[in-house]
Design a protein around this motif. Structure first.
Motif, PDB file in Angstrom:
ATOM      1  N   GLN A   1      55.832  -5.082  59.144  1.00 52.24           N
ATOM      2  CA  GLN A   1      55.403  -3.930  58.366  1.00 52.24           C
ATOM      3  C   GLN A   1      56.631  -3.143  57.908  1.00 52.24           C
ATOM      4  N   LEU A   2      56.744  -2.968  56.620  1.00 55.79           N
ATOM      5  CA  LEU A   2      57.871  -2.233  56.071  1.00 55.79           C
ATOM      6  C   LEU A   2      57.722  -0.744  56.370  1.00 55.79           C
ATOM      7  N   GLN A   3      58.795  -0.136  56.834  1.00 61.46           N
ATOM      8  CA  GLN A   3      58.835   1.308  57.031  1.00 61.46           C
ATOM      9  C   GLN A   3      60.017   1.881  56.262  1.00 61.46           C
ATOM     10  N   LEU A   4      59.791   3.029  55.630  1.00 61.19           N
ATOM     11  CA  LEU A   4      60.803   3.652  54.785  1.00 61.19           C
ATOM     12  C   LEU A   4      61.121   5.051  55.301  1.00 61.19           C
ATOM     13  N   VAL A   5      62.398   5.384  55.289  1.00 64.64           N
ATOM     14  CA  VAL A   5      62.830   6.719  55.690  1.00 64.64           C
ATOM     15  C   VAL A   5      63.829   7.225  54.650  1.00 64.64           C
ATOM     16  N   GLU A   6      63.535   8.404  54.095  1.00 64.22           N
ATOM     17  CA  GLU A   6      64.441   9.009  53.127  1.00 64.22           C
ATOM     18  C   GLU A   6      65.406   9.963  53.829  1.00 64.22           C
ATOM     19  N   ALA A   7      66.586  10.083  53.262  1.00 63.25           N
ATOM     20  CA  ALA A   7      67.582  11.018  53.782  1.00 63.25           C
ATOM     21  C   ALA A   7      68.458  11.470  52.623  1.00 63.25           C
ATOM     22  N   GLY A   8      69.142  12.590  52.819  1.00 62.11           N
ATOM     23  CA  GLY A   8      70.121  13.039  51.842  1.00 62.11           C
ATOM     24  C   GLY A   8      69.724  14.265  51.052  1.00 62.11           C
ATOM     25  N   GLY A   9      68.522  14.753  51.260  1.00 60.69           N
ATOM     26  CA  GLY A   9      68.121  15.956  50.545  1.00 60.69           C
ATOM     27  C   GLY A   9      68.864  17.182  51.048  1.00 60.69           C
ATOM     28  N   ILE A  84      73.220  13.485  39.660  1.00 60.33           N
ATOM     29  CA  ILE A  84      74.282  14.389  39.215  1.00 60.33           C
ATOM     30  C   ILE A  84      73.708  15.406  38.252  1.00 60.33           C
ATOM     31  N   ASP A  85      74.496  16.454  37.979  1.00 60.82           N
ATOM     32  CA  ASP A  85      74.077  17.484  37.027  1.00 60.82           C
ATOM     33  C   ASP A  85      72.665  17.977  37.339  1.00 60.82           C
ATOM     34  N   LEU A  86      72.437  18.294  38.578  1.00 58.20           N
ATOM     35  CA  LEU A  86      71.098  18.709  38.994  1.00 58.20           C
ATOM     36  C   LEU A  86      70.710  20.037  38.380  1.00 58.20           C
ATOM     37  N   LYS A  87      69.419  20.165  38.112  1.00 61.97           N
ATOM     38  CA  LYS A  87      68.872  21.350  37.465  1.00 61.97           C
ATOM     39  C   LYS A  87      67.791  21.961  38.361  1.00 61.97           C
ATOM     40  N   PRO A  88      67.507  23.233  38.204  1.00 63.69           N
ATOM     41  CA  PRO A  88      66.450  23.849  39.029  1.00 63.69           C
ATOM     42  C   PRO A  88      65.118  23.106  38.923  1.00 63.69           C
ATOM     43  N   GLU A  89      64.834  22.537  37.774  1.00 58.10           N
ATOM     44  CA  GLU A  89      63.562  21.810  37.613  1.00 58.10           C
ATOM     45  C   GLU A  89      63.541  20.481  38.355  1.00 58.10           C
ATOM     46  N   ASP A  90      64.669  20.075  38.942  1.00 56.83           N
ATOM     47  CA  ASP A  90      64.690  18.883  39.785  1.00 56.83           C
ATOM     48  C   ASP A  90      64.234  19.193  41.208  1.00 56.83           C
ATOM     49  N   THR A  91      64.015  20.462  41.518  1.00 58.34           N
ATOM     50  CA  THR A  91      63.575  20.854  42.852  1.00 58.34           C
ATOM     51  C   THR A  91      62.215  20.251  43.154  1.00 58.34           C
ATOM     52  N   ALA A  92      62.137  19.520  44.269  1.00 50.45           N
ATOM     53  CA  ALA A  92      60.905  18.834  44.648  1.00 50.45           C
ATOM     54  C   ALA A  92      61.130  18.117  45.976  1.00 50.45           C
ATOM     55  N   VAL A  93      60.049  17.626  46.543  1.00 47.86           N
ATOM     56  CA  VAL A  93      60.157  16.659  47.628  1.00 47.86           C
ATOM     57  C   VAL A  93      60.260  15.275  46.982  1.00 47.86           C
ATOM     58  N   TYR A  94      61.270  14.531  47.383  1.00 47.21           N
ATOM     59  CA  TYR A  94      61.525  13.207  46.816  1.00 47.21           C
ATOM     60  C   TYR A  94      61.062  12.141  47.803  1.00 47.21           C
ATOM     61  N   TYR A  95      60.295  11.192  47.284  1.00 51.13           N
ATOM     62  CA  TYR A  95      59.754  10.107  48.081  1.00 51.13           C
ATOM     63  C   TYR A  95      60.253   8.770  47.547  1.00 51.13           C
ATOM     64  N   CYS A  96      60.531   7.847  48.446  1.00 56.38           N
ATOM     65  CA  CYS A  96      60.736   6.481  47.992  1.00 56.38           C
ATOM     66  C   CYS A  96      59.481   5.672  48.326  1.00 56.38           C
ATOM     67  N   ALA A  97      59.234   4.680  47.508  1.00 52.11           N
ATOM     68  CA  ALA A  97      58.055   3.832  47.659  1.00 52.11           C
ATOM     69  C   ALA A  97      58.439   2.400  47.347  1.00 52.11           C
ATOM     70  N   ALA A  98      57.741   1.460  47.963  1.00 47.29           N
ATOM     71  CA  ALA A  98      58.064   0.048  47.781  1.00 47.29           C
ATOM     72  C   ALA A  98      56.807  -0.788  47.704  1.00 47.29           C
ATOM     73  N   GLY A 114      57.751   6.521  52.101  1.00 44.94           N
ATOM     74  CA  GLY A 114      58.447   7.298  53.101  1.00 44.94           C
ATOM     75  C   GLY A 114      57.814   8.676  53.233  1.00 44.94           C
ATOM     76  N   GLN A 115      58.397   9.481  54.123  1.00 43.67           N
ATOM     77  CA  GLN A 115      57.823  10.797  54.414  1.00 43.67           C
ATOM     78  C   GLN A 115      58.346  11.881  53.485  1.00 43.67           C
ATOM     79  N   GLY A 116      59.402  11.588  52.733  1.00 47.42           N
ATOM     80  CA  GLY A 116      59.923  12.530  51.763  1.00 47.42           C
ATOM     81  C   GLY A 116      61.115  13.316  52.277  1.00 47.42           C
ATOM     82  N   THR A 117      61.939  13.776  51.335  1.00 47.16           N
ATOM     83  CA  THR A 117      63.084  14.622  51.653  1.00 47.16           C
ATOM     84  C   THR A 117      63.157  15.722  50.586  1.00 47.16           C
ATOM     85  N   GLN A 118      63.407  16.940  51.039  1.00 46.00           N
ATOM     86  CA  GLN A 118      63.390  18.085  50.135  1.00 46.00           C
ATOM     87  C   GLN A 118      64.719  18.209  49.394  1.00 46.00           C
ATOM     88  N   VAL A 119      64.618  18.372  48.085  1.00 49.35           N
ATOM     89  CA  VAL A 119      65.774  18.679  47.243  1.00 49.35           C
ATOM     90  C   VAL A 119      65.509  20.034  46.596  1.00 49.35           C
TER      91      VAL A 119
END
Length: 123
Positions: A1-9, A84-98, A114-119
């Protein structure tokens, strides 16, 4: 079973950069199409960028064109989203999916999440 974990937010100023990582366990992520999605408060989940499981073709949303890049780190069984060049409108919880066959930015096509990471992009 594939499991995904996001990091880096995290919190970054406008114009700044972040590198998100989607780390996999239980299976080789290289066998899957992988996509990054994001969801801001009160908004629907939005596809950001994806990479295919066959020839590593990539596809991105117009909103991130020229700013976000998806890539694989096979040695680490990880998919990276360089932002790069992040903008306020990029603010969100980011999820990876496979998914074994999915290639695109439609959330319902992807089985594993994955469970998501906040940016947060703010001055």
């Amino acid at each position: 079973q594939l499991q995904l974990v996001e990091a880096g937010g995290g919190l970054v100023h406008p114009g700044g950069s972040l590198r998100l990582a989607c780390s996999a366990s239980g299976s080789l992520l290289n066998d899957y199409g992988v996509a990054w999605f994001r969801q801001a408060p009160g908004k629907e989940r939005e596809g950001v960028e994806c990479i295919s499981n066959s020839d590593d073709d990539t596809y991105y949303a117009d909103s991130v064109k020229g700013r976000f890049t998806i890539s694989r780190d096979i040695a680490k069984n990880t998919v990276v989203l360089q932002m790069i060049d992040l903008k306020p409108e990029d603010t969100a919880v980011y999820y990876c999916a496979a998914d074994h066959t999915a290639y695109g930015l439609i959330a319902s096509w992807f089985v594993y999440w994955g469970q998501g990471t906040q940016v947060t992009v703010s001055s």
